[in-house]
Design a protein around this motif. Sequence first.
Motif, PDB file in Angstrom:
ATOM      1  N   GLU A   1      -6.956   8.893 -10.583  1.00 48.64           N
ATOM      2  CA  GLU A   1      -5.621   9.976  -9.439  1.00 48.64           C
ATOM      3  C   GLU A   1      -5.668   9.650  -7.613  1.00 48.64           C
ATOM      4  N   LEU A   2      -6.258   7.901  -7.837  1.00 49.46           N
ATOM      5  CA  LEU A   2      -5.862   7.236  -6.426  1.00 49.46           C
ATOM      6  C   LEU A   2      -4.826   6.362  -6.412  1.00 49.46           C
ATOM      7  N   ILE A   3      -4.337   6.536  -7.287  1.00 52.82           N
ATOM      8  CA  ILE A   3      -2.854   6.126  -7.295  1.00 52.82           C
ATOM      9  C   ILE A   3      -1.952   7.558  -7.205  1.00 52.82           C
ATOM     10  N   ASN A   4      -2.087   8.902  -7.409  1.00 50.88           N
ATOM     11  CA  ASN A   4      -1.522   9.738  -6.931  1.00 50.88           C
ATOM     12  C   ASN A   4      -1.587  10.100  -5.777  1.00 50.88           C
ATOM     13  N   ALA A   5      -3.380  10.092  -5.331  1.00 46.21           N
ATOM     14  CA  ALA A   5      -3.196  10.316  -3.347  1.00 46.21           C
ATOM     15  C   ALA A   5      -2.915   9.523  -2.503  1.00 46.21           C
ATOM     16  N   GLU A   6      -3.272   7.905  -3.367  1.00 51.03           N
ATOM     17  CA  GLU A   6      -2.975   6.822  -2.571  1.00 51.03           C
ATOM     18  C   GLU A   6      -2.300   5.583  -2.518  1.00 51.03           C
ATOM     19  N   PRO A   7      -0.649   5.841  -3.374  1.00 48.64           N
ATOM     20  CA  PRO A   7      -0.294   5.180  -4.236  1.00 48.64           C
ATOM     21  C   PRO A   7      -0.067   3.696  -2.964  1.00 48.64           C
ATOM     22  N   TYR A   8      -0.571   3.600  -1.426  1.00 48.26           N
ATOM     23  CA  TYR A   8       0.381   2.196  -0.925  1.00 48.26           C
ATOM     24  C   TYR A   8      -1.346   1.666  -0.406  1.00 48.26           C
ATOM     25  N   ALA A   9      -2.797   2.490  -0.132  1.00 47.51           N
ATOM     26  CA  ALA A   9      -3.854   2.393   0.337  1.00 47.51           C
ATOM     27  C   ALA A   9      -4.299   2.044  -1.300  1.00 47.51           C
ATOM     28  N   ALA A  10      -5.806   3.052  -1.357  1.00 48.22           N
ATOM     29  CA  ALA A  10      -7.066   2.406  -2.434  1.00 48.22           C
ATOM     30  C   ALA A  10      -6.289   2.994  -3.753  1.00 48.22           C
ATOM     31  N   GLY A  11      -5.125   2.974  -4.548  1.00 51.86           N
ATOM     32  CA  GLY A  11      -4.558   3.303  -5.796  1.00 51.86           C
ATOM     33  C   GLY A  11      -4.113   2.051  -5.770  1.00 51.86           C
TER      34      GLY A  11
ATOM     35  N   ILE B   1      -2.263  10.974 -12.737  1.00 51.56           N
ATOM     36  CA  ILE B   1      -2.240   9.971 -13.340  1.00 51.56           C
ATOM     37  C   ILE B   1      -3.230   9.871 -13.846  1.00 51.56           C
ATOM     38  N   VAL B   2      -4.009   9.912 -15.849  1.00 50.74           N
ATOM     39  CA  VAL B   2      -4.818   9.687 -16.096  1.00 50.74           C
ATOM     40  C   VAL B   2      -5.621   8.777 -16.065  1.00 50.74           C
ATOM     41  N   PHE B   3      -5.102   7.277 -16.482  1.00 52.03           N
ATOM     42  CA  PHE B   3      -5.653   6.150 -17.257  1.00 52.03           C
ATOM     43  C   PHE B   3      -4.492   4.907 -16.792  1.00 52.03           C
ATOM     44  N   VAL B   4      -5.244   4.098 -16.378  1.00 48.72           N
ATOM     45  CA  VAL B   4      -4.251   3.038 -16.333  1.00 48.72           C
ATOM     46  C   VAL B   4      -4.989   1.536 -16.755  1.00 48.72           C
ATOM     47  N   GLN B   5      -3.549   1.417 -17.388  1.00 52.34           N
ATOM     48  CA  GLN B   5      -4.201  -0.387 -17.902  1.00 52.34           C
ATOM     49  C   GLN B   5      -3.868  -1.526 -17.192  1.00 52.34           C
ATOM     50  N   LEU B   6      -4.550  -2.235 -16.494  1.00 55.55           N
ATOM     51  CA  LEU B   6      -4.283  -3.096 -15.623  1.00 55.55           C
ATOM     52  C   LEU B   6      -5.101  -4.844 -16.908  1.00 55.55           C
ATOM     53  N   PRO B   7      -4.125  -5.654 -16.900  1.00 54.76           N
ATOM     54  CA  PRO B   7      -4.582  -7.117 -17.051  1.00 54.76           C
ATOM     55  C   PRO B   7      -5.998  -7.421 -16.688  1.00 54.76           C
ATOM     56  N   ASP B   8      -6.262  -8.900 -17.228  1.00 52.87           N
ATOM     57  CA  ASP B   8      -7.876  -9.058 -16.167  1.00 52.87           C
ATOM     58  C   ASP B   8      -6.958 -10.453 -15.694  1.00 52.87           C
ATOM     59  N   GLU B   9      -8.141 -10.619 -14.881  1.00 55.47           N
ATOM     60  CA  GLU B   9      -7.711 -11.276 -13.521  1.00 55.47           C
ATOM     61  C   GLU B   9      -8.026 -12.718 -14.349  1.00 55.47           C
ATOM     62  N   GLY B  10      -6.804 -14.054 -14.427  1.00 55.48           N
ATOM     63  CA  GLY B  10      -6.988 -15.265 -14.701  1.00 55.48           C
ATOM     64  C   GLY B  10      -5.472 -15.322 -14.949  1.00 55.48           C
ATOM     65  N   THR B  11      -4.900 -13.982 -15.778  1.00 54.87           N
ATOM     66  CA  THR B  11      -3.365 -13.139 -16.517  1.00 54.87           C
ATOM     67  C   THR B  11      -2.443 -14.199 -15.926  1.00 54.87           C
ATOM     68  N   ALA B  12      -1.601 -15.289 -16.760  1.00 53.21           N
ATOM     69  CA  ALA B  12      -0.225 -15.521 -15.711  1.00 53.21           C
ATOM     70  C   ALA B  12       0.235 -14.534 -16.220  1.00 53.21           C
TER      71      ALA B  12
ATOM     72  N   GLY C   1       1.375  -3.947 -17.221  1.00 56.24           N
ATOM     73  CA  GLY C   1      -0.382  -3.232 -17.999  1.00 56.24           C
ATOM     74  C   GLY C   1       0.911  -1.502 -18.198  1.00 56.24           C
ATOM     75  N   GLU C   2       0.083  -0.854 -17.951  1.00 56.01           N
ATOM     76  CA  GLU C   2       0.525   1.081 -18.066  1.00 56.01           C
ATOM     77  C   GLU C   2      -0.279   2.048 -17.375  1.00 56.01           C
ATOM     78  N   ILE C   3       1.084   2.982 -17.098  1.00 54.86           N
ATOM     79  CA  ILE C   3       0.128   4.142 -16.502  1.00 54.86           C
ATOM     80  C   ILE C   3       0.186   5.600 -17.219  1.00 54.86           C
ATOM     81  N   GLU C   4      -1.060   5.893 -17.625  1.00 55.71           N
ATOM     82  CA  GLU C   4      -0.789   6.993 -18.539  1.00 55.71           C
ATOM     83  C   GLU C   4      -1.126   8.587 -17.481  1.00 55.71           C
ATOM     84  N   SER C   5      -0.372   9.456 -17.747  1.00 51.00           N
ATOM     85  CA  SER C   5       0.038  10.804 -16.686  1.00 51.00           C
ATOM     86  C   SER C   5      -0.094  11.837 -17.958  1.00 51.00           C
ATOM     87  N   THR C   6      -0.433  12.950 -17.324  1.00 50.71           N
ATOM     88  CA  THR C   6      -0.353  14.318 -18.222  1.00 50.71           C
ATOM     89  C   THR C   6       1.298  13.831 -18.930  1.00 50.71           C
ATOM     90  N   LYS C   7       2.537  13.744 -18.098  1.00 48.38           N
ATOM     91  CA  LYS C   7       3.693  13.696 -18.695  1.00 48.38           C
ATOM     92  C   LYS C   7       4.207  12.501 -19.283  1.00 48.38           C
TER      93      LYS C   7
END
Length: 126
Positions: free
Chosen positions: A88-98, A38-49, A57-63
């Motif tokens: 890359e935290l998503i790859n390393a720790e998807p259930y914790a820091a990611g 994973i090389v890029f993550v797009q997330l919504p702003d706080e306050g978004t319903a 959002g979107e997650i961009e990977s090398t694939k």
Amino acid sequence: MIPEDLRYTAEHEWVSGDGTAPVRVGITHFAQDALGDIVFVQLPDEGTAVQAGDQLGEIESTKSVSEIYAPIAGTVVARNGSLADEPELINAEPYAAGWLVEIAPDDPAALGGLLDAEAYKALTDS
């Protein structure tokens, strides 16, 4: 690698918490493994319903680029700022820091409609 204490969606998101407070949302080990590095993550702003099933959002990977979907309806109250510099935290720790975002649910009972670990395992084994 499917934690028993989480709820899941068929789109491979996980949710932690019981809905009485904001719930934390991320993508599963299965999803990050399928995406690759994973090389890029797009997330919504706080306050978004958000509505359940809406693009969150979107997650961009090398694939590829993959959409992330809101598992429940509610308001985004936090986003994981660490992912801007370290997606890359998503790859390393998807259930914790990611983790991705925290959502204050409109209806805490909606969590009951998500998959439990056993049902998610059956989905990913098929």
